[in-house]
Design an enzyme around this catalytic site. Structure first.
Site, PDB file in Angstrom:
ATOM      1  N   GLY A   1     -19.987  17.174   5.376  1.00 27.24           N
ATOM      2  CA  GLY A   1     -20.617  17.266   4.054  1.00 27.24           C
ATOM      3  C   GLY A   1     -21.442  16.018   3.771  1.00 27.24           C
TER       4      GLY A   1
ATOM      5  N   THR B   1     -18.669  22.940   9.376  1.00 26.75           N
ATOM      6  CA  THR B   1     -19.812  22.378  10.098  1.00 26.75           C
ATOM      7  C   THR B   1     -19.374  21.882  11.467  1.00 26.75           C
ATOM      8  OG1 THR B   1     -20.623  21.668   7.998  1.00 26.75           O
ATOM      9  CG2 THR B   1     -21.596  20.573   9.908  1.00 26.75           C
TER      10      THR B   1
HETATM   11  O1  DON Z   1     -25.307  21.204   4.747  1.00 25.16           O
HETATM   12  C1  DON Z   1     -24.452  20.449   4.312  1.00 25.16           C
HETATM   13  O2  DON Z   1     -24.671  19.305   4.006  1.00 25.16           O
HETATM   14  C2  DON Z   1     -23.025  20.966   4.199  1.00 25.16           C
HETATM   15  N1  DON Z   1     -23.029  22.390   4.040  1.00 25.16           N
HETATM   16  C3  DON Z   1     -22.255  20.539   5.398  1.00 25.16           C
HETATM   17  C4  DON Z   1     -20.812  20.969   5.322  1.00 25.16           C
HETATM   18  C5  DON Z   1     -19.931  20.239   6.245  1.00 25.16           C
HETATM   19  O3  DON Z   1     -20.322  19.318   6.909  1.00 25.16           O
HETATM   20  C6  DON Z   1     -18.523  20.682   6.289  1.00 25.16           C
HETATM   21  N2  DON Z   1     -17.799  20.025   7.324  1.00 25.16           N
HETATM   22  N3  DON Z   1     -16.972  19.219   7.248  1.00 25.16           N
END
Ligand code: DON
Length: 573
Positions: free
Chosen positions: A478, A385
């Site tokens: 996440g 992300t």
């Molecule tokens: O949409 C979400 O909440 C996750 N797929 C986000 C993933 C994410 O932030 C990974 N990065 N560190």
């Protein structure tokens, strides 16, 4: 004014750029030189600024605005360059969200989240005994949702001043002629090499015989060709024709299920931004299919009537209060939140003052409320992300978070098309009670259904002070995304921090289950010990988030800061 600049030495690679337009932005000796660039962690700008996970992306966004683009032009160009220079998370094979506010006060929320393919089914990641099959939703062809990013870029571009072909050209030039890798990027590609080979059916630009090292040039000819199809044919250059066929061919070689129809039918959703008042500040966030906006709203409202500023930054009282709010909010997420087109999310109740006061009724400032005692609230209503921020000279504000989910997504590179696919299917609840990669739980609200968007935590967020632009923020991470955004807002609004401190101070996180507080390295040890004495289990983790902030000062100065945790970098004028 504080300028904190990290310089690092990169090697000069001779090159000839074939100019696609008369006055290219990118190239040796041009405004943006992909062979020599520096990371600038924080700077104040008079007119416009960008902060993103990569210096080249921020520089291109700022240059576009210098050349007559507004914040939306800057955002589109920045996002496209991230897809080239930051392949771990920047993408055209993933999805995300934009929250924006135009200078006339209109707010915009665009949901370009991936969708489950038509052939997806509720139990597709379970074996015959009903157990979750390890890794199936995380790596390889079956892990991908139908990508939304390219449709998202075109939705953003509706508000731009300049033609799309100008906005995409810097990304094409950097893909075609290459850019110099930093040490961190080289290490990232090296560590993913085996996964790329395992999960892709053809070779790609990311795979090299010998190890990548800092100063190497990454050239992505196939990605450049894909971007040119998008430049020349618009959205159809991705969702139909050659690119779509290359995606489907890749899927078929690897037992994936995304079809030509899935791609052709993909549509962004324009949502109503989630807006609420916090002590006179207006906070604007992303509604479902992200849980982010609701969680940030719940957290802010659950602390609103408590004396957090007097308690002090990272005082035991302030941290404990925030942790207890976080625990309650994540219990609600697991029960009530999912794609609003498939599941009735009780947004009004979940964000109402009355409901949230009730949620905190059993909050005890002297001890931990075990998560087993915290269920989702009772609602009577029927039933890797990357984030970047842009603001322009007129006060248009754009916050975008986009993702492949895990670093390098599913690790599947689309053969002949040169880009990575997402592993976003893991954000669905594969089975009630079984946590996903971020430990998040879910049930029916977030079960897999064809065409449904998997629940996200991404939280692109804006704040206004006296109705005027004040904060643009967001982060990857996440489930830690909304809690990091929450802390960033509280750091600025309650603890009066500048952008750099708001971003860089150690963070903490609680998500109901597992019942523990994650504390970032550097979190004060005495506070940790006092929390443990109150009954909290803690665990120390190395990093939480990579938050970007633009704080607009009273005189209009754009105080812009990129997170110290990554190679995040600011640009502007
Ligand atoms: O949409 C979400 O909440 C996750 N797929 C986000 C993933 C994410 O932030 C990974 N990065 N560190």
């Amino acid at each position: 004014m504080r300028n904190y600049i990290i310089l690092f030495t990169l090697f000069t690679i001779p090159c000839c750029l074939s100019a696609q337009n008369t006055n290219p932005i990118v190239g040796s000796g041009k405004a943006v030189d992909p062979y020599h660039y520096t990371i600038i962690k924080s700077q104040e700008f008079a007119h416009a600024s960008v902060v993103s996970a990569h210096p080249l992306a921020s520089m291109v966004g700022a240059e576009i605005m210098k050349r007559g683009g507004n914040a939306f032009d800057g955002a589109v160009a920045t996002q496209l360059v991230l897809a080239v220079v930051f392949p771990g998370a920047g993408n055209i094979g993933g999805g995300g969200f934009m929250v924006a506010r135009k200078k006339d006060g209109k707010t915009i929320a665009v949901d370009f989240r991936e969708t489950a393919p038509a052939k997806a089914s509720r139990d597709m990641y379970l074996d015959k005994d009903g157990n979750v099959i390890n890794n199936l939703s995380l790596a390889g062809h079956l892990a991908s949702g139908v990508p939304g990013s390219v449709a998202g870029l075109f939705a953003e571009a509706q508000y731009a001043n300049l033609p799309f072909k100008i906005l995409i050209q810097p990304a094409i030039d950097i893909a075609e002629n290459g850019f110099v890798l930093t040490e961190r990027q080289a290490a990232g590609l090296n560590s993913a090499k085996a996964s790329f080979i395992k999960n892709s059916t053809k070779s790609s630009a990311y795979i090299k015989e010998i190890k990548w090292k800092a100063g190497d040039t990454l050239i992505q000819k196939e990605l450049a060709a894909t971007l040119k199809r998008i430049r020349d044919l618009g959205q159809k250059g991705f969702y139909e024709g050659t690119t779509a066929q290359l995606i489907v061919d890749e899927m078929q070689r690897g037992n994936g299920i995304i079809s030509l129809d899935d791609l052709k039918n993909y549509k962004v959703k324009t949502r109503t931004a989630l807006e609420f008042d916090y002590k006179g500040y207006t906070i604007i966030g992303m509604p479902p299919s992200s849980s982010g906006g609701i969680i940030v709203c719940q957290l802010m409202k659950m602390i609103k009537d408590k004396p957090i500023a007097t308690d002090g930054f990272q005082s035991v009282a302030a941290v404990q209060l925030m942790v207890e709010a976080e625990r309650r909010s994540f219990a609600d997420r697991a029960e009530y939140m999912g794609d609003p087109d498939f599941w009735k999310v009780p947004i009004k109740t979940l964000t109402s003052d009355k409901y949230l006061q009730g949620r905190m009724a059993d909050y005890d400032p002297t001890k931990a409320t075990p998560s087993t005692n915290v269920k989702a609230g009772i609602i009577k209503e029927s039933t890797q992300t990357t984030h970047f921020n842009v603001i322009d000279k007129d006060g248009n504000m754009v916050a975008v978070t986009t993702t492949l989910n895990g670093t390098f997504g599913s690790k599947t590179v689309v053969g002949g098309a040169g880009f990575l696919m997402n592993n976003e299917m893991d954000d669905f609840s594969s089975k009630p009670g079984v946590p996903n990669m971020y430990g998040a739980l879910g049930g029916d609200a977030n079960a897999i259904q064809p065409g449904k968007r998997m629940l996200s935590a991404m939280s692109p967020t804006l704040a206004l002070k006296n109705g005027k632009p004040y904060i643009v923020t967001g982060t990857p991470g996440g489930t830690t995304i909304p809690t990091s955004v929450f802390q960033t807002l509280v750091n600025i609004i309650e603890f009066d921090m500048n952008a750099t401190d708001a971003v860089n101070k150690p963070k903490f996180h609680h998500q109901w289950q597992p019942d523990e507080i994650s504390l970032e390295k550097g979190f004060p040890d005495d506070v940790k010990k006092k929390l443990e004495a109150m009954g909290y289990k803690t665990k120390t983790i190395s990093e939480i988030g990579r938050t970007e902030v633009i704080k607009i000062l009273a005189d209009g100065t754009r105080q812009t800061a990129g997170d110290k945790r990554g190679e995040d970098s600011v640009a502007g004028y």
